[in-house]
Design a protein around this motif. Structure first.
Motif, PDB file in Angstrom:
ATOM      1  N   HIS A  98       0.833  -1.204   0.000  1.00 10.01           N
ATOM      2  CA  HIS A  98       0.000   0.000   0.000  1.00 10.01           C
ATOM      3  C   HIS A  98       0.871   1.260   0.000  1.00 10.01           C
ATOM      4  CE1 HIS A  98      -3.893  -1.863   0.199  1.00 10.01           C
ATOM      5  NE2 HIS A  98      -3.538  -2.592   1.249  1.00 10.01           N
ATOM      6  N   ALA A  99       1.973   1.220   0.750  1.00  9.21           N
ATOM      7  CA  ALA A  99       2.881   2.372   0.780  1.00  9.21           C
ATOM      8  C   ALA A  99       3.518   2.586  -0.590  1.00  9.21           C
ATOM      9  CB  ALA A  99       3.959   2.170   1.842  1.00  9.21           C
ATOM     10  N   GLN A 100       3.907   1.494  -1.255  1.00  5.43           N
ATOM     11  CA  GLN A 100       4.490   1.619  -2.598  1.00  5.43           C
ATOM     12  C   GLN A 100       3.462   2.160  -3.583  1.00  5.43           C
ATOM     13  OE1 GLN A 100       5.965  -2.312  -3.403  1.00  5.43           O
ATOM     14  NE2 GLN A 100       8.043  -1.794  -2.729  1.00  5.43           N
ATOM     15  N   GLN A 101       2.221   1.698  -3.478  1.00  3.81           N
ATOM     16  CA  GLN A 101       1.176   2.198  -4.370  1.00  3.81           C
ATOM     17  C   GLN A 101       0.932   3.681  -4.135  1.00  3.81           C
ATOM     18  OE1 GLN A 101      -2.144  -0.405  -3.639  1.00  3.81           O
ATOM     19  NE2 GLN A 101      -1.377  -1.998  -5.007  1.00  3.81           N
ATOM     20  N   ALA A 102       0.971   4.125  -2.891  1.00  6.56           N
ATOM     21  CA  ALA A 102       0.788   5.543  -2.584  1.00  6.56           C
ATOM     22  C   ALA A 102       1.937   6.361  -3.160  1.00  6.56           C
ATOM     23  CB  ALA A 102       0.691   5.756  -1.078  1.00  6.56           C
ATOM     24  N   ARG A 103       3.169   5.870  -3.023  1.00  9.97           N
ATOM     25  CA  ARG A 103       4.323   6.571  -3.610  1.00  9.97           C
ATOM     26  C   ARG A 103       4.201   6.622  -5.125  1.00  9.97           C
ATOM     27  NH1 ARG A 103       7.826   4.050   0.641  1.00  9.97           N
ATOM     28  NH2 ARG A 103       7.669   2.217  -0.642  1.00  9.97           N
ATOM     29  N   LEU A 104       3.760   5.525  -5.731  1.00  9.82           N
ATOM     30  CA  LEU A 104       3.588   5.488  -7.181  1.00  9.82           C
ATOM     31  C   LEU A 104       2.538   6.502  -7.629  1.00  9.82           C
ATOM     32  CD1 LEU A 104       4.366   4.131  -9.845  1.00  9.82           C
ATOM     33  CD2 LEU A 104       2.608   2.422  -9.397  1.00  9.82           C
TER      34      LEU A 104
END
Length: 155
Positions: free
Chosen positions: A108-114
């Motif tokens: 979820h954190a990676q998706q938010a950064r993306l």
């Protein structure tokens, strides 16, 4: 292969736990009774399951499965082993659930950064388009002023 390794690990981890459970069962009559009931129930279920498998393969249905009774000592030992394995499986399941939760949080954190990066790219594209528009207007106005000054000069 991985399943065999996991099963071996669980068996090896369950041995000391079942030994502790067995020692507790030896000291506590109530706990010992619970282990016996668990083992005897498992023994009946196991015998019935084996009987059903045998009936399916041989196409012969006998009256009822023969269940060899367990002594109190055997039942206590088997019950303690079952409890030990259950504890190890529960711990393993908890570890898997925790690692899945952590992985999900990272995802979820990676998706938010993306999403943030994609938004920044879109903003940069709009900035580039606006700068190109300003530049083209400046080029046109220079072209027009050059054309007007050359027209006045009589060229």
């Amino acid at each position: 292969m991985a399943l065999k390794v996991a099963h071996w690990f669980i068996e090896k981890a369950a041995e000391p736990i079942s030994n502790v459970v067995e020692r507790v069962a030896q000291r506590s009559p109530a706990f010992q009774d619970m282990c016996r009931r668990l083992a005897r129930s498992y023994n009946v279920q196991s015998a019935q399951s084996a009987h059903r498998r045998q009936s399916i393969f041989e196409d012969v249905m006998s009256e009822s499965p023969t269940i060899t009774p367990l002594t109190d000592k055997q039942a206590s030992k088997i019950g303690a082993e079952i409890l030990g394995e259950g504890i190890v499986w529960s711990i393993g399941l908890a570890v898997l659930m925790h690692s899945s939760y952590i992985e999900s949080r990272h995802e979820h954190a990676q998706q938010a950064r993306l999403r943030d990066i994609e938004l920044h790219i879109v903003q940069l594209q709009h900035t580039v388009e606006a700068l190109e528009s300003v530049r083209s207007h400046q080029s046109l106005s220079r072209y027009d002023s050059t054309r007007i000054s050359t027209a006045r000069a009589g060229v």
